[in-house]
Design a protein around this motif. Structure first.
Motif, PDB file in Angstrom:
ATOM      1  N   MET A  61      -2.705  -3.730   0.227  1.00  0.00           N
ATOM      2  CA  MET A  61      -3.704  -2.674   0.050  1.00  0.00           C
ATOM      3  C   MET A  61      -4.906  -2.915   0.950  1.00  0.00           C
ATOM      4  O   MET A  61      -5.326  -4.052   1.150  1.00  0.00           O
ATOM      5  CB  MET A  61      -4.187  -2.665  -1.397  1.00  0.00           C
ATOM      6  N   GLN A  62      -5.433  -1.849   1.465  1.00  0.00           N
ATOM      7  CA  GLN A  62      -6.546  -2.017   2.381  1.00  0.00           C
ATOM      8  C   GLN A  62      -7.902  -1.933   1.667  1.00  0.00           C
ATOM      9  O   GLN A  62      -8.057  -1.221   0.699  1.00  0.00           O
ATOM     10  CB  GLN A  62      -6.494  -0.936   3.456  1.00  0.00           C
ATOM     11  N   ILE A  63      -8.848  -2.709   2.183  1.00  0.00           N
ATOM     12  CA  ILE A  63     -10.203  -2.660   1.655  1.00  0.00           C
ATOM     13  C   ILE A  63     -10.933  -1.531   2.373  1.00  0.00           C
ATOM     14  O   ILE A  63     -11.057  -1.557   3.586  1.00  0.00           O
ATOM     15  CB  ILE A  63     -10.909  -4.006   1.853  1.00  0.00           C
ATOM     16  N   LYS A  64     -11.380  -0.551   1.597  1.00  0.00           N
ATOM     17  CA  LYS A  64     -11.994   0.619   2.223  1.00  0.00           C
ATOM     18  C   LYS A  64     -13.476   0.697   1.918  1.00  0.00           C
ATOM     19  O   LYS A  64     -13.936   0.228   0.894  1.00  0.00           O
ATOM     20  CB  LYS A  64     -11.330   1.901   1.676  1.00  0.00           C
ATOM     21  N   GLU A  65     -14.187   1.317   2.805  1.00  0.00           N
ATOM     22  CA  GLU A  65     -15.603   1.550   2.559  1.00  0.00           C
ATOM     23  C   GLU A  65     -15.728   2.775   1.650  1.00  0.00           C
ATOM     24  O   GLU A  65     -15.133   3.803   1.923  1.00  0.00           O
ATOM     25  CB  GLU A  65     -16.317   1.801   3.876  1.00  0.00           C
ATOM     26  N   GLU A  66     -16.470   2.626   0.556  1.00  0.00           N
ATOM     27  CA  GLU A  66     -16.680   3.764  -0.328  1.00  0.00           C
ATOM     28  C   GLU A  66     -18.039   4.366  -0.049  1.00  0.00           C
ATOM     29  O   GLU A  66     -18.913   3.727   0.533  1.00  0.00           O
ATOM     30  CB  GLU A  66     -16.612   3.322  -1.795  1.00  0.00           C
ATOM     31  N   LYS A  67     -18.216   5.586  -0.466  1.00  0.00           N
ATOM     32  CA  LYS A  67     -19.518   6.213  -0.270  1.00  0.00           C
ATOM     33  C   LYS A  67     -20.079   6.668  -1.609  1.00  0.00           C
ATOM     34  O   LYS A  67     -19.375   6.760  -2.593  1.00  0.00           O
ATOM     35  CB  LYS A  67     -19.376   7.426   0.661  1.00  0.00           C
ATOM     36  N   GLY A  68     -21.394   6.905  -1.609  1.00  0.00           N
ATOM     37  CA  GLY A  68     -22.046   7.551  -2.742  1.00  0.00           C
ATOM     38  C   GLY A  68     -22.116   6.692  -3.985  1.00  0.00           C
ATOM     39  O   GLY A  68     -22.154   5.465  -3.919  1.00  0.00           O
ATOM     40  N   SER A  91       0.821  -1.214   0.000  1.00  0.00           N
ATOM     41  CA  SER A  91       0.000   0.000   0.000  1.00  0.00           C
ATOM     42  C   SER A  91       0.854   1.263   0.000  1.00  0.00           C
ATOM     43  O   SER A  91       0.381   2.331  -0.364  1.00  0.00           O
ATOM     44  CB  SER A  91      -0.954   0.005   1.186  1.00  0.00           C
ATOM     45  N   SER A  92       2.129   1.146   0.383  1.00  0.00           N
ATOM     46  CA  SER A  92       2.950   2.354   0.353  1.00  0.00           C
ATOM     47  C   SER A  92       3.174   2.849  -1.082  1.00  0.00           C
ATOM     48  O   SER A  92       3.345   4.041  -1.311  1.00  0.00           O
ATOM     49  CB  SER A  92       4.283   2.117   1.056  1.00  0.00           C
ATOM     50  N   LEU A  93       3.158   1.931  -2.050  1.00  0.00           N
ATOM     51  CA  LEU A  93       3.273   2.359  -3.449  1.00  0.00           C
ATOM     52  C   LEU A  93       2.067   3.204  -3.841  1.00  0.00           C
ATOM     53  O   LEU A  93       2.186   4.225  -4.513  1.00  0.00           O
ATOM     54  CB  LEU A  93       3.377   1.143  -4.371  1.00  0.00           C
ATOM     55  N   ILE A  94       0.904   2.737  -3.408  1.00  0.00           N
ATOM     56  CA  ILE A  94      -0.324   3.454  -3.709  1.00  0.00           C
ATOM     57  C   ILE A  94      -0.291   4.812  -3.017  1.00  0.00           C
ATOM     58  O   ILE A  94      -0.642   5.846  -3.609  1.00  0.00           O
ATOM     59  CB  ILE A  94      -1.536   2.649  -3.172  1.00  0.00           C
TER      60      ILE A  94
END
Ligand SMILES: Nc1ncnc2c1ncn2[C@@H]1O[C@H](COP(=O)(O)OP(=O)(O)O)[C@@H](O)[C@H]1O
Ligand SMILES: [Mg+2]
Lengths: 360, 548
Positions: B283-290, B172-175
């Motif tokens: 990479m982390q799985i994130k909650e998206e909105k909208g 995830s540091s690359l991202i």
């Protein structure tokens, strides 16, 4: 252009666990500021809040007078150096360093100039066309540094950038980092758990424990005048001894030592933090604490003695090595005197430095 | 080192495996080559000439190319976004979805074809519904479109699993580095993530390419006039009227040459573009909105619905009442009764043949994996390449090759159970070898050396130290081999006799005869076996995924 950074009443939670309860901090423009603390104390978390990769549960972060809480990382104009370098493995050195500028749609000519200049400064000009896999750790770290600086960031953020390098390279690199930071005058937040590294590079250091800042000061003050026992024991080596005080006298193991300052009168039981170099050792009885040599370590400039006191406690004493005299052999009886003017005296919980205030 | 010992039992394993490959894979393929240049018994290239002279023949190449490339591209375009979404955005029920994706990939493609015919074919339920209620005619599912839809949905999971695995190695540091420099969203995907996982995408695409090229059942069922090469080979080799062994051999040779070159080109590209990555913090799985969140959910849900629909519909129809060949109102177990009475022996056959093949696969895979990883040499390199061959050689071609090679004494195997087992073992061995090699690379050689230094012999060291450490990898490969043996059609359809008919063959022939009820019941049983296998595997290993 450098900025002041202000953390105001910062709160960080992961789920329901509070990692940073309430943290405030002011970092001056152009300062090399280090967050130092044991692993897990929240340094990375705080740094990543400044970078925009961690959410902020409470409080505000300002760059100069601009509130940045809600800006995305890309909008904060920061340069970031990661522990594992985070070099893009599919781009050569030049492309890696140019990446930030390319994103900003800087004209090609300008990019070329800027990148070449920075590569020269970090001394990897000759590796310009190499792929990252063909670079050593130190070289990769230089690429990472160049990539972060070339965009002329307001703030440089570094999270344990040297921890993947070997000891020798670590010293070289930290000097390089310090030199470059001074040259550009970028406000820098540097995270490390290595106190020697922190001492070597920082203008000021914040010592953190469990998400709480224990002390913010220049390295010398942190070492010589620690705010509390945690700082005293975390920075450098020290011996902690329980003592009683009455007026100007410290009583240790039945020995009395006079002391130049007056301590608050309500304190009778205290803790002394005596650095190894704040003991004077002698094999003749000139008064002082009696002890017996356990073993000794000769390290050239200094000699370290490990001594058991009458009450069984072991202490470490450092003496400038002498020429022409043998080291004290194990089992030798010795007497220790104390540099009472320089030692630090804490309340019995270790939370307050009683020797700081002078005559309270 | 151990290699310097005079009596190295592994030497015999290397020789033995090479001989097995020479006899049962290289010799058959060479026989095919010989046959292709011996039309009517004398040397000549007329078989090749016949192919290029007639559009009826060379047209199949064009069709096959069209299918193969389109399927590969569509699969990648579908699978990569799904893998990216499931690995970066929090999707509700995502672990269920992952299991459904796995399930959708382990059925025989032609079952998908026949389910889509039931749904969207000329008399399909959806078609009829739209015609009767709205008087709208739905798009034609036969021919190219049908093959494309069926194979894309079927093969998508392969790429999905490859890419998912690769995404987990991106740190995830690359991202974050890219985001901190203002590179986000689609741009980040194209400039950072895409290039990093490109080698994996290519590897997945290659697998899809080979499968699409080789698939026989789907174009046979849903292709109608749209004939592909495997269909041509099959009909030329088998059918009463068009029978021309030399011609079928010639076409096969061309296909193998073509597939090999694609394989080599992919290897070259992938080699140049492979990056060593080790992920400290995936990479982390994130909650998206909208709207982004809604679209991501919609995309994944629609895909998984389409992917699993054929199997669900087949299971549903297996419980319908039938009258003769057609489904009528009401539910019953008639189809199951019919399946057991008419083709019940195929269930027993499947288990006997598949388990025999699996036993061979496991033993060989362990031995071959050990020598290729621990005894690298020119010989084991050759062995390594030989084990890759079945990836490239389409099943129907392997079938013809085996028949050509073993149709006379001393190795008269045609029409025996042995030839079936042989074809299963050869075709599905690579899965288990691959996973066994992968795990062996992770097992430190130091523990073997320690055992030997403590006086354990080679054999004892292997059995007591190495083998136990390898087992989890062997097991996951063996599950893949097992599941894909269950659905093997393209080679076995050429090799089977009534006595060695498997469930998959029975389903296929029942579908061809229009006995949809029996076919549905059989394929439901097959799905059931698959699910049970996976459940046992998950329970045994505590995993939730089957890595490919
Ligand atoms: N993503 C996360 N989720 C939950 N807890 C976390 C997460 N990241 C860090 N923590 C916890 O927060 C605390 C501080 O972590 P960190 O900032 O990484 O410490 P440091 O960098 O000082 O070693 C640790 O107790 C760690 O376990
Ligand atoms: Mg950290």
């Amino acid at each position: 252009m450098s900025v002041r950074i202000k953390f105001k009443n910062i709160l960080k939670k992961y789920g329901n666990t509070v990692v940073i309860p309430d943290l405030s901090l002011d970092i001056k423009e152009g300062e090399f500021f280090t967050l130092l603390g044991p692993s897990g104390c929240g340094k990375t978390t705080l740094l990543r809040m400044a970078a925009g990769f961690n959410s902020i549960e409470g409080g505000e972060i300002y760059f100069n007078d601009k509130l940045i809480n809600n800006l995305s990382p890309g909008e904060r104009n920061i340069g970031m150096v990661f522990q594992n370098y985070a070099i893009f493995p599919h781009m050569n050195v030049f492309k890696n360093v140019a990446f930030g500028l390319t994103n900003r749609k800087v004209p090609k000519q300008k990019i070329e100039e800027a990148v070449n200049k920075i590569l020269e400064i970090v001394q990897i000009q000759e590796y310009k066309d190499r792929m990252p896999e063909n670079l050593s750790g130190g070289q990769q770290q230089r690429v990472a540094l160049a990539r972060a600086i070339v965009i002329e960031p307001d703030v440089l953020l570094m999270d344990e950038p040297l921890s993947n390098l070997d000891a020798k390279l670590r010293v070289d690199m930290r000097n390089a980092i310090k030199g470059i930071q001074r040259k550009f005058g970028i406000t820098t937040i540097y995270v490390t758990h290595d106190q020697e590294e922190a001492m070597a590079v920082s203008d000021r250091i914040a010592i953190m424990n469990k998400g709480i800042i224990q002390q913010v000061d220049v390295p010398q003050t942190i070492y010589q005048k620690p705010n509390n026992l945690f700082v005293a024991t975390f920075i450098g080596r020290t011996n902690v001894l329980a003592a009683k005080v009455s007026k100007n006298t410290l009583i240790l193991n039945g020995c009395e030592f006079t002391f130049g300052k007056t301590l608050p009168s309500d304190q009778t039981n205290v803790l002394l933090s005596i650095r190894p170099e704040e003991f004077f050792i002698s094999n003749e009885n000139k008064g002082g604490l009696k002890g017996k040599i356990e073993h000794s370590v000769f390290l050239g400039l200094n000699t370290h003695y490990f001594i058991t006191l009458a009450n069984g406690q072991e202490v470490e004493v450092i003496e400038r090595s002498k020429h022409g005299t043998a080291l004290f052999a194990p089992k030798t009886e010795v007497w220790l005197n104390i540099d009472t003017e320089n030692i630090n005296i804490f309340d019995k919980a270790g939370l307050r430095n009683l020797s700081l205030g002078g005559n309270v | 080192m151990i290699e310097t010992q005079k009596k190295d039992m592994w030497k015999w394993v290397i020789y033995g495996s090479l001989i097995l490959y020479a006899v049962f894979l290289l010799y058959p393929l060479l026989s095919l080559l010989v046959k292709s240049v011996l039309p009517g018994g004398s040397f000549g290239f007329s078989s090749f000439g016949k192919f290029f002279a007639n559009k009826f023949y060379y047209g199949t190449v064009i069709n096959s190319m069209l299918v193969t490339f389109s399927v590969t591209i569509c699969t990648v375009l579908l699978a990569v976004p799904i893998a990216y979404i499931l690995n970066t955005i929090k999707i509700k029920f995502s672990s269920t979805i992952q299991i459904l994706i796995l399930l959708s990939s382990v059925s025989a493609p032609f079952i998908g074809a026949y389910a889509w015919i039931l749904l969207l074919g000329r008399s399909g339920v959806v078609t009829q519904f739209f015609k009767q209620t709205f008087n709208i005619s739905t798009p034609d599912i036969y021919g190219f479109t049908g093959i494309l839809v069926v194979l894309t949905l079927q093969l998508c999971p392969l790429v999905y699993m490859y890419v998912s695995g690769a995404l987990k190695t991106v740190d995830s540091s690359l991202i974050e580095a890219s985001e901190s420099m203002g590179c986000t969203g689609i741009k980040k995907m194209l400039k950072i993530v895409g290039p990093l996982i490109l080698p994996t995408i290519l590897a997945g695409a290659l697998l899809v390419f080979m499968r699409a090229l080789a698939d026989f059942g789907t174009p046979m069922l849903i292709g109608e006039g749209f004939r592909t090469i495997p269909v041509l080979i099959f009909t030329e080799f088998i059918s009463e009227m068009g029978e021309d062994d030399s011609f079928a051999a010639a076409v096969s040779v061309m296909v193998v040459v073509f597939a090999t070159s694609v394989f080599l080109v992919q290897k070259l590209i992938a080699k140049r573009k492979a990056y060593k990555m080790s992920s400290l913090r995936p990479m982390q799985i994130k909650e998206e909105k909208g709207i982004k969140n809604v679209l991501a959910h919609l995309f994944v849900y629609v895909y998984i619905l389409l992917a699993i629909l054929p199997q669900l519909y087949v299971i549903y129809t297996s419980f319908l009442k039938t009258s003769g060949k057609i489904f009528v109102k009401g539910y019953s177990l008639q189809s199951y009764a019919a399946a057991f009475s008419k083709v019940g022996d195929s269930i027993i056959n499947t288990f006997i043949l598949a388990l025999s093949a699996l036993a061979i696969i496991i033993v060989l895979a362990i031995l071959i994996a050990y020598v290729t990883v621990r005894r690298p040499s020119a010989l084991t390199n050759l062995l390594d390449v030989s084990t890759m061959l079945p990836y490239i050689v389409p099943g129907s071609i392997l079938g013809i090759a085996l028949l050509t090679a073993f149709n006379k004494p001393p190795l008269l195997l045609s029409a025996t159970a042995i030839i079936m087992i042989l074809s299963f073992a050869i075709r599905r061995l690579p899965y288990t070898i691959r996973s066994s090699c992968a795990i062996l690379h992770q097992v430190s050689i130091a523990s073997e050396e320690a055992a030997i230094s403590l006086g354990a012999g080679q054999f004892k060291t292997f059995m007591r130290i190495t083998l136990p450490a390898m087992l989890p990898g062997v097991l996951s490969g063996a599950v893949l081999s097992w599941l894909s043996i269950l659905t093997e059609l393209s080679a076995s359809i050429l090799l089977y006799t009534i006595a060695t008919r498997t469930m998959t063959i029975a389903i296929y022939t029942e579908v061809l005869r229009g006995n949809y009820g029996t076919a549905a019941a059989l394929s439901s049983i097959l799905s059931f076996i698959t699910v049970i296998t996976l459940l046992i595997f998950f329970r045994l290993t505590g995993k939730k995924e089957l890595s490919m």
